[in-house]
Each structure stands twice: as structure tokens, then as C-alpha cells.
Design a protein around this motif. Structure first.
Motif, mmCIF file in Angstrom:
data_model
loop_
_atom_site.group_PDB
_atom_site.id
_atom_site.type_symbol
_atom_site.label_atom_id
_atom_site.label_comp_id
_atom_site.label_asym_id
_atom_site.label_seq_id
_atom_site.Cartn_x
_atom_site.Cartn_y
_atom_site.Cartn_z
ATOM 1 N N LYS A 37 0.821 -1.212 0.000
ATOM 2 C CA LYS A 37 0.000 0.000 0.000
ATOM 3 C C LYS A 37 0.859 1.269 0.000
ATOM 4 C CE LYS A 37 -3.838 -2.190 2.474
ATOM 5 N NZ LYS A 37 -4.653 -2.182 3.728
ATOM 6 N N THR A 38 2.158 1.099 0.268
ATOM 7 C CA THR A 38 3.071 2.245 0.325
ATOM 8 C C THR A 38 3.948 2.267 -0.909
ATOM 9 O OG1 THR A 38 3.126 2.014 2.745
ATOM 10 C CG2 THR A 38 4.788 3.433 1.733
ATOM 11 N N SER A 39 4.001 3.428 -1.579
ATOM 12 C CA SER A 39 4.773 3.558 -2.817
ATOM 13 C C SER A 39 6.072 4.339 -2.646
ATOM 14 C CB SER A 39 3.927 4.252 -3.895
ATOM 15 O OG SER A 39 2.780 3.502 -4.190
ATOM 16 N N VAL A 40 6.082 5.280 -1.699
ATOM 17 C CA VAL A 40 7.240 6.161 -1.504
ATOM 18 C C VAL A 40 7.341 6.508 -0.025
ATOM 19 C CG1 VAL A 40 8.345 8.341 -2.141
ATOM 20 C CG2 VAL A 40 6.872 7.196 -3.788
ATOM 21 N N ILE A 41 8.566 6.652 0.464
ATOM 22 C CA ILE A 41 8.810 7.146 1.818
ATOM 23 C C ILE A 41 9.506 8.505 1.722
ATOM 24 C CG2 ILE A 41 10.060 6.774 3.987
ATOM 25 C CD1 ILE A 41 9.829 3.754 3.444
ATOM 26 N N ILE A 42 8.994 9.479 2.462
ATOM 27 C CA ILE A 42 9.624 10.799 2.544
ATOM 28 C C ILE A 42 10.113 11.007 3.971
ATOM 29 C CG2 ILE A 42 9.292 13.297 2.425
ATOM 30 C CD1 ILE A 42 7.246 12.862 0.223
ATOM 31 N N ASN B 96 18.091 -0.474 0.766
ATOM 32 C CA ASN B 96 17.535 -1.705 0.196
ATOM 33 C C ASN B 96 16.015 -1.776 0.240
ATOM 34 O OD1 ASN B 96 19.908 -3.214 -0.642
ATOM 35 N ND2 ASN B 96 20.448 -3.267 1.515
ATOM 36 N N SER B 97 15.386 -0.671 0.625
ATOM 37 C CA SER B 97 13.927 -0.628 0.597
ATOM 38 C C SER B 97 13.406 -0.940 -0.801
ATOM 39 C CB SER B 97 13.456 0.767 1.016
ATOM 40 O OG SER B 97 12.085 0.944 0.770
ATOM 41 N N ASP B 98 12.290 -1.649 -0.858
ATOM 42 C CA ASP B 98 11.681 -1.958 -2.152
ATOM 43 C C ASP B 98 11.164 -0.718 -2.862
ATOM 44 O OD1 ASP B 98 12.168 -4.632 -2.018
ATOM 45 O OD2 ASP B 98 10.114 -5.232 -1.541
ATOM 46 N N ILE B 99 10.970 0.361 -2.121
ATOM 47 C CA ILE B 99 10.388 1.580 -2.685
ATOM 48 C C ILE B 99 11.359 2.750 -2.519
ATOM 49 C CG2 ILE B 99 7.991 0.874 -2.407
ATOM 50 C CD1 ILE B 99 7.912 2.358 0.229
ATOM 51 N N PRO B 100 11.241 3.754 -3.375
ATOM 52 C CA PRO B 100 12.133 4.913 -3.296
ATOM 53 C C PRO B 100 11.964 5.685 -1.988
ATOM 54 C CG PRO B 100 11.078 4.816 -5.434
ATOM 55 C CD PRO B 100 10.377 3.810 -4.567
ATOM 56 N N VAL B 101 13.072 6.210 -1.499
ATOM 57 C CA VAL B 101 13.073 7.044 -0.299
ATOM 58 C C VAL B 101 13.580 8.428 -0.685
ATOM 59 C CG1 VAL B 101 13.989 7.373 2.022
ATOM 60 C CG2 VAL B 101 13.484 5.054 1.197
ATOM 61 N N MET C 7 3.427 4.994 -10.879
ATOM 62 C CA MET C 7 4.122 3.987 -11.670
ATOM 63 C C MET C 7 3.774 2.592 -11.146
ATOM 64 S SD MET C 7 5.714 5.945 -13.751
ATOM 65 C CE MET C 7 6.372 7.625 -13.889
ATOM 66 N N GLU C 8 4.103 1.574 -11.938
ATOM 67 C CA GLU C 8 3.884 0.191 -11.517
ATOM 68 C C GLU C 8 4.862 -0.139 -10.383
ATOM 69 O OE1 GLU C 8 2.817 -3.259 -10.653
ATOM 70 O OE2 GLU C 8 1.667 -2.288 -12.278
ATOM 71 N N ARG C 9 4.343 -0.520 -9.215
ATOM 72 C CA ARG C 9 5.183 -0.736 -8.036
ATOM 73 C C ARG C 9 6.233 -1.822 -8.261
ATOM 74 N NH1 ARG C 9 6.070 -2.960 -2.992
ATOM 75 N NH2 ARG C 9 6.116 -1.494 -1.230
ATOM 76 N N ASP C 10 5.863 -2.906 -8.917
ATOM 77 C CA ASP C 10 6.821 -3.987 -9.160
ATOM 78 C C ASP C 10 7.971 -3.524 -10.049
ATOM 79 O OD1 ASP C 10 5.492 -5.783 -7.583
ATOM 80 O OD2 ASP C 10 4.418 -6.748 -9.218
ATOM 81 N N SER C 11 7.671 -2.651 -11.008
ATOM 82 C CA SER C 11 8.721 -2.131 -11.878
ATOM 83 C C SER C 11 9.662 -1.216 -11.104
ATOM 84 C CB SER C 11 8.106 -1.378 -13.068
ATOM 85 O OG SER C 11 7.364 -2.252 -13.890
ATOM 86 N N ILE C 12 9.096 -0.395 -10.220
ATOM 87 C CA ILE C 12 9.914 0.475 -9.374
ATOM 88 C C ILE C 12 10.826 -0.369 -8.482
ATOM 89 C CG2 ILE C 12 9.830 2.062 -7.405
ATOM 90 C CD1 ILE C 12 9.212 3.481 -9.968
ATOM 91 N N LYS C 13 10.282 -1.448 -7.929
ATOM 92 C CA LYS C 13 11.059 -2.348 -7.064
ATOM 93 C C LYS C 13 12.254 -2.937 -7.822
ATOM 94 C CE LYS C 13 10.540 -6.755 -4.607
ATOM 95 N NZ LYS C 13 9.566 -7.802 -4.181
#
Length: 241
Positions: A51-56, A96-101, A201-207
Motif C-alpha cells: 500500500k506504500t509507494s514512496v517514503i519521505i 535496500n527498501s523496495d520503494i524509493p526514499v 508507476m507500476e510498483r513492481d517495476s519500481i522495485k
């Protein structure tokens, strides 16, 4: 909006698919051992939360962070060990987070606080910010591997040998910071723009893309950090003999 306060110094807010992690530990946002443990837990948890795409990551108050809390680890060797361990774990969790920080720096970014932007994917800063790795003054010799993500090699050497401050304009000129802003409000507007674009964006592609980008690094920074810690510890022992 959903707000979770893990402790007075770490505040977590969710809006849509964006997680905001705010450092709020007056007067200088120094990290205690509990702060680092909590940050690590939050980042690791939401890294794998679809459910989370980005961390700020952002800060409250007049500075991003003055580093590790000397009042705590200066009196307790066990706390120092926890701080060392979890500074490594927090940096590793961000990297190493799956999502951008996205790391938003407002004011001074010092010592252990410098590891957060160095481990992040995108760094923004306000015009009055400055960066410093003053460990040499305390015989703490870690940080050079992480600095290499934002600063050229020769400048890294100057920073760690002298412990001097470096301006936000200098870091920006090296390409380590994406943009400089007049104030925190404009910085956070830009951070949200970037985060919203990524969240569409597609989360799996970002990962997968993040794994590709990490694999392109010339050195294993997390392994290098462990080596820095080991050599620092040995140097401390030698100085005490």
C-alpha cells in the motif's frame, strides 16, 4: 491522513500511498538508540507494504539532525553498541527498501544524520542547509563510504580528514542533491510532486528498477560501513592502551 506517533521524536504520517517519517527531537534532532530502532522498524515494515509507494523523510525544527545523541552513548557503552548497529541497519533499510526514499533536509545535517540522505534515492534541501561529518574530532572514523554517494572521492577525503562543513550549494554542484529550495514549504511541495509521480508507476517495476540501480554501485557500501566500524573500534582500543 493517518498519523502514528511511535515516540515523541519519531512521527509517522500516511497520505494515500506516501509515508512521511518526521524527525522531531528538540533541540537538535539527535538520534537516540530507540529513535534508530524505530526508524528501522518503520522503514522495513513499509518497504514491503504494497500500500506504500514512496517514503519521505523530513525534519521538524531548525535542523535535520545533529547525529547520534552523545548524552546517551557517552555514558553507556551498551547504548553506543546499539546506536552503531542500528545506524547500519537504518542505512541498509533505506538503501535496500523496495520503494524509493526521498530525503528532505532542512538545516544542519551532521554525523549520523548524514547517513540518511546518503542512503536515500533522492535528496532535496533548503538553501540554508549544510552538511558535516565531524567524526575525526571524536576518533569516530565511519561515513566515508556513504559520503561517496553524494560527494566526489577527493571531496570525501577532505570532509572526513578535516570535519569541516560543506554548503548545500557544493553538494548540489556535485550532483548529490536534486534541488535547493528557498524554504521547507517549497521543498515539501517538490517532494510531494516527485512522490506522486512515482506512486503512479507500476510498483513492481519500481522495485526491480531500484535493485538494478543498487547493483550498479561500484562498492558494497553496507559492507564498507561494517569495515569502518571495526577499524574505528580497534583504533579506540589502541588509543586507550
Amino acid at each position: 491522513w493517518m498519523v502514528f506517533v511511535l515516540k515523541m521524536s519519531i512521527k509517522v504520517t500516511e497520505k494515500d500511498s506516501i509515508l512521511f517519517l518526521r524527525i522531531d527531537s528538540p533541540p537538535v534532532n539527535a538520534f537516540s538508540s530507540n529513535d534508530l530502532i524505530e526508524m528501522c522498524d518503520v522503514i522495513e515494515k513499509h518497504s514491503f507494504d504494497t500500500k506504500t509507494s514512496v517514503i519521505i523523510i523530513e525534519n521538524e525544527g531548525r535542523g535535520f539532525s545533529a547525529g547520534a545523541d552523545k548524552k546517551e552513548h557517552g555514558l553507556d557503552k551498551d547504548k553506543l553498541e546499539i546506536i552503531n548497529d542500528y545506524l547500519w541497519k537504518v542505512s541498509n533499510a533505506i538503501y535496500n527498501s523496495d520503494i524509493p526514499v526521498i530525503c528532505c533536509c532542512d538545516g544542519f545535517v551532521i554525523g549520523a544524520g548524514f547517513f540518511l540522505p546518503c542512503s536515500s534515492d533522492i535528496v532535496l534541501a533548503t538553501k540554508d542547509s549544510y552538511f558535516q561529518m565531524p567524526g575525526i574530532n571524536f576518533d569516530v572514523l565511519v561515513g566515508s563510504a556513504h559520503l561517496g554517494r553524494l560527494v566526489p572521492k577527493q571531496k570525501v577525503r577532505e570532509m572526513v580528514f578535516t570535519g569541516e562543513k560543506v554548503s548545500v550549494e557544493d553538494i548540489f554542484s556535485y550532483g548529490g542533491i536534486s534541488s535547493i529550495h528557498d524554504d521547507k514549504e517549497s521543498m515539501m511541495i517538490r517532494a510531494n510532486e516527485i512522490a506522486n509521480k512515482i506512486s503512479n508507476m507500476e510498483r513492481d517495476s519500481i522495485k526491480v528498477l531500484k535493485k538494478i540501480l543498487n547493483s550498479n554501485e561500484a562498492i558494497d557500501v553496507n559492507r564498507a560501513f561494517k569495515k569502518e566500524q571495526q577499524l574505528t573500534f580497534q583504533n579506540k582500543i589502541n588509543l586507550l592502551d
